[in-house]
Write a protein that holds these residues in place. Structure first.
Motif, PDB file in Angstrom:
ATOM      1  N   ILE A   1       0.850  -1.197   0.000  1.00  0.00           N
ATOM      2  CA  ILE A   1       0.000   0.000   0.000  1.00  0.00           C
ATOM      3  C   ILE A   1       0.881   1.242   0.000  1.00  0.00           C
ATOM      4  N   ASP A   2       0.877   1.935  -1.128  1.00  0.00           N
ATOM      5  CA  ASP A   2       1.735   3.101  -1.268  1.00  0.00           C
ATOM      6  C   ASP A   2       0.987   4.327  -0.765  1.00  0.00           C
ATOM      7  N   ASP A   3       1.570   4.976   0.201  1.00  0.00           N
ATOM      8  CA  ASP A   3       1.000   6.177   0.802  1.00  0.00           C
ATOM      9  C   ASP A   3      -0.426   5.955   1.308  1.00  0.00           C
ATOM     10  N   LEU A   4      -0.538   5.106   2.277  1.00  0.00           N
ATOM     11  CA  LEU A   4      -1.867   4.818   2.834  1.00  0.00           C
ATOM     12  C   LEU A   4      -2.592   6.070   3.334  1.00  0.00           C
ATOM     13  N   PRO A   5      -1.910   6.970   4.082  1.00  0.00           N
ATOM     14  CA  PRO A   5      -2.662   8.101   4.646  1.00  0.00           C
ATOM     15  C   PRO A   5      -3.218   9.064   3.604  1.00  0.00           C
ATOM     16  N   ALA A   6      -2.602   9.131   2.429  1.00  0.00           N
ATOM     17  CA  ALA A   6      -3.021  10.144   1.451  1.00  0.00           C
ATOM     18  C   ALA A   6      -4.523  10.104   1.206  1.00  0.00           C
ATOM     19  N   GLU A   7      -5.128  11.244   1.259  1.00  0.00           N
ATOM     20  CA  GLU A   7      -6.559  11.432   0.942  1.00  0.00           C
ATOM     21  C   GLU A   7      -7.533  10.855   1.955  1.00  0.00           C
ATOM     22  N   LEU A   8      -7.015  10.243   3.023  1.00  0.00           N
ATOM     23  CA  LEU A   8      -7.932   9.659   4.000  1.00  0.00           C
ATOM     24  C   LEU A   8      -7.859  10.415   5.329  1.00  0.00           C
ATOM     25  N   ASP A   9      -9.030  10.682   5.894  1.00  0.00           N
ATOM     26  CA  ASP A   9      -9.010  11.295   7.228  1.00  0.00           C
ATOM     27  C   ASP A   9      -8.705  10.210   8.267  1.00  0.00           C
ATOM     28  N   ARG A  10      -8.516  10.656   9.485  1.00  0.00           N
ATOM     29  CA  ARG A  10      -8.061   9.746  10.529  1.00  0.00           C
ATOM     30  C   ARG A  10      -9.023   8.575  10.749  1.00  0.00           C
ATOM     31  N   HIS A  11     -10.295   8.897  10.758  1.00  0.00           N
ATOM     32  CA  HIS A  11     -11.289   7.842  10.990  1.00  0.00           C
ATOM     33  C   HIS A  11     -11.179   6.758   9.907  1.00  0.00           C
ATOM     34  N   HIS A  12     -11.075   7.189   8.656  1.00  0.00           N
ATOM     35  CA  HIS A  12     -11.039   6.212   7.564  1.00  0.00           C
ATOM     36  C   HIS A  12      -9.718   5.442   7.508  1.00  0.00           C
ATOM     37  N   ARG A  13      -8.625   6.110   7.910  1.00  0.00           N
ATOM     38  CA  ARG A  13      -7.354   5.384   8.025  1.00  0.00           C
ATOM     39  C   ARG A  13      -7.519   4.244   9.020  1.00  0.00           C
ATOM     40  N   HIS A  14      -8.212   4.587  10.098  1.00  0.00           N
ATOM     41  CA  HIS A  14      -8.394   3.612  11.162  1.00  0.00           C
ATOM     42  C   HIS A  14      -9.195   2.395  10.693  1.00  0.00           C
ATOM     43  N   VAL A  15     -10.317   2.649  10.022  1.00  0.00           N
ATOM     44  CA  VAL A  15     -11.128   1.498   9.571  1.00  0.00           C
ATOM     45  C   VAL A  15     -10.367   0.667   8.531  1.00  0.00           C
ATOM     46  N   PHE A  16      -9.631   1.348   7.687  1.00  0.00           N
ATOM     47  CA  PHE A  16      -8.819   0.660   6.682  1.00  0.00           C
ATOM     48  C   PHE A  16      -7.840  -0.284   7.395  1.00  0.00           C
TER      49      PHE A  16
END
Ligand SMILES: Nc1ncnc2c1ncn2[C@@H]1O[C@H](COP(=O)(O)OP(=O)(O)O)[C@@H](O)[C@H]1O
Ligand SMILES: [Mg+2]
Length: 364
Positions: A304-319
């Motif tokens: 997964i290249d650059d997981l945080p990009a474009e995702l807010d904290r909540h969505h990073r977490h669920v991912f």
């Protein structure tokens, strides 16, 4: 299934490396241009014999070096070594698996099922049907062992049929032979894909539901087989001799299959924000890994290249929660460590690597 050792030499800007990734989450942190994507690229080359960044593997060879040599070891008893070597002056790569030469790339892919999530993954929504076919065919290939042979026969029949269509004097008898062959294997390919999509859909919906609950709107995924749904393929082929001839190629068939992704009947790419699109394409990729495990008991490795990009904290977490639940080995890159902090449970094994000017160090 996980890689417990990687040794790379002569890959892009990376210094020779010898690392021991963990079987859980491997974080690769570094500034722009430090070599993060190159590390993922190396793993991808090991698993597929090709890069996701270039059509020509020689471009991945470090400037001023003659060859790139990548080795990986799949944990197990006994462990399974896989290696690939590409010389600048030779057009073919040498691939070895468990000490023996590999002649079919499919053999590599079977051994090391990889899922890549990077900016190109958006093409699943906005790109041509070819990207979506590659996507579902990956799944069909891994869960239906007949796929590869059938797919090759379809390709061969199409090649012959198209050559006949372009010929100044069309040989109708020969055309009938290839029509029959194409109709036979084309239908078989459609059945495999159709069955796959039937198992895939509920898993995808469940995955997406947690990643991106779409309140009040409906996201639909519809498989299109590539020809008129009311007619048999042999009838379609027979009736299209003249127009195919004018075009110079076979216009309908499994080579035109697609996956249509809509939200309330509008193409998803027109409706969703960039972040939402990332969640949809990630759900597609996660669902494929889940289905692979459900059917074969094998787990994918996720890049997964650059997981945080474009995702807010909540969505990073669920991912990340999904990735944890699937217990897959993952390699995640990010520019900063902070954006991935606190997203994992204590029980998850995490190894962190820092990359600086191509030099990889493991964080103690
Ligand atoms: N064949 C090559 N040989 C040496 N360096 C290369 C080669 N191809 C690309 N690079 C350099 O490798 C660096 C690392 O790229 P990349 O892995 O994409 O960095 P990151 O993902 O950390 O931003 C870039 O600065 C690029 O210029
Ligand atoms: Mg990068």
């Amino acid at each position: 299934m996980s890689l417990d050792r990687l040794t790379f030499q002569g890959l892009r800007n990376l210094q020779p490396l010898d690392i021991r990734p963990c079987d859980g989450v491997n974080l690769i942190i570094g500034d722009n241009g430090s070599g993060k994507t190159s590390l993922l690229e190396g793993i991808h080359i090991l698993g597929l014999g090709r890069s996701f960044r270039t059509q020509q593997l020689k471009h991945a060879i470090k400037h001023d070096e003659d060859a790139l040599v990548l080795h990986g070891r799949l944990e197990g008893d006994p462990p399974l070594p896989v290696g690939i070597r590409r010389e600048r002056s030779v057009s073919e790569s040498t691939i070895r698996l468990a000490g023996a030469p590999v002649t079919r790339i499919a053999q590599l892919a079977e051994t090391l099922p990889l899922q890549l999530i990077n900016p190109d993954t958006f093409r699943l929504l906005e790109g041509s049907p070819a990207f979506r076919r590659e996507f579902f065919d990956w799944g069909v290939f891994h869960v239906k062992h007949e796929f590869f042979d059938i797919w090759r026969r379809v390709r061969r029949a199409l090649k012959h049929r198209n050559a006949l269509l372009r010929h100044a004097k069309m040989d109708r008898q020969a055309l009938a032979v290839w029509d029959r062959e194409l109709a036979h294997y084309g239908v078989q390919l459609d059945i495999l894909r159709h069955d796959y999509m039937k198992s895939f859909l509920p898993i995808f919906e469940e995955t997406l539901d947690e990643l991106l609950p779409l309140d009040g709107v409906e996201l639909t995924l519809r498989y299109f087989r590539g020809w008129d749904h009311k007619r048999s393929y042999s009838e379609v082929l027979h009736n299209s001799h003249e127009s195919d001839r004018q075009m110079g190629f076979t216009q309908q068939g499994p080579q035109r299959a697609d996956l249509r992704i809509h939200i309330d009947r509008r193409p998803a790419k027109e409706v969703l924000s960039r972040g939402q699109q990332k969640l949809v394409v990630s759900a597609l990729k996660l669902a494929q890994g889940r289905l692979l495990e459900a059917v074969t008991g094998r787990r994918c490795i996720y890049l997964i290249d650059d997981l945080p990009a474009e995702l807010d904290r909540h969505h990073r977490h669920v991912f990340c929660k999904w990735l944890e639940k699937m217990q897959c080995q993952v390699f995640i890159t990010s520019v900063e460590y902070e954006s991935l902090l606190g997203l994992w449970q204590k029980a998850t094994s995490i190894t962190m690597f820092h990359v600086k000017h191509g030099q990889l160090t493991v964080q103690a």
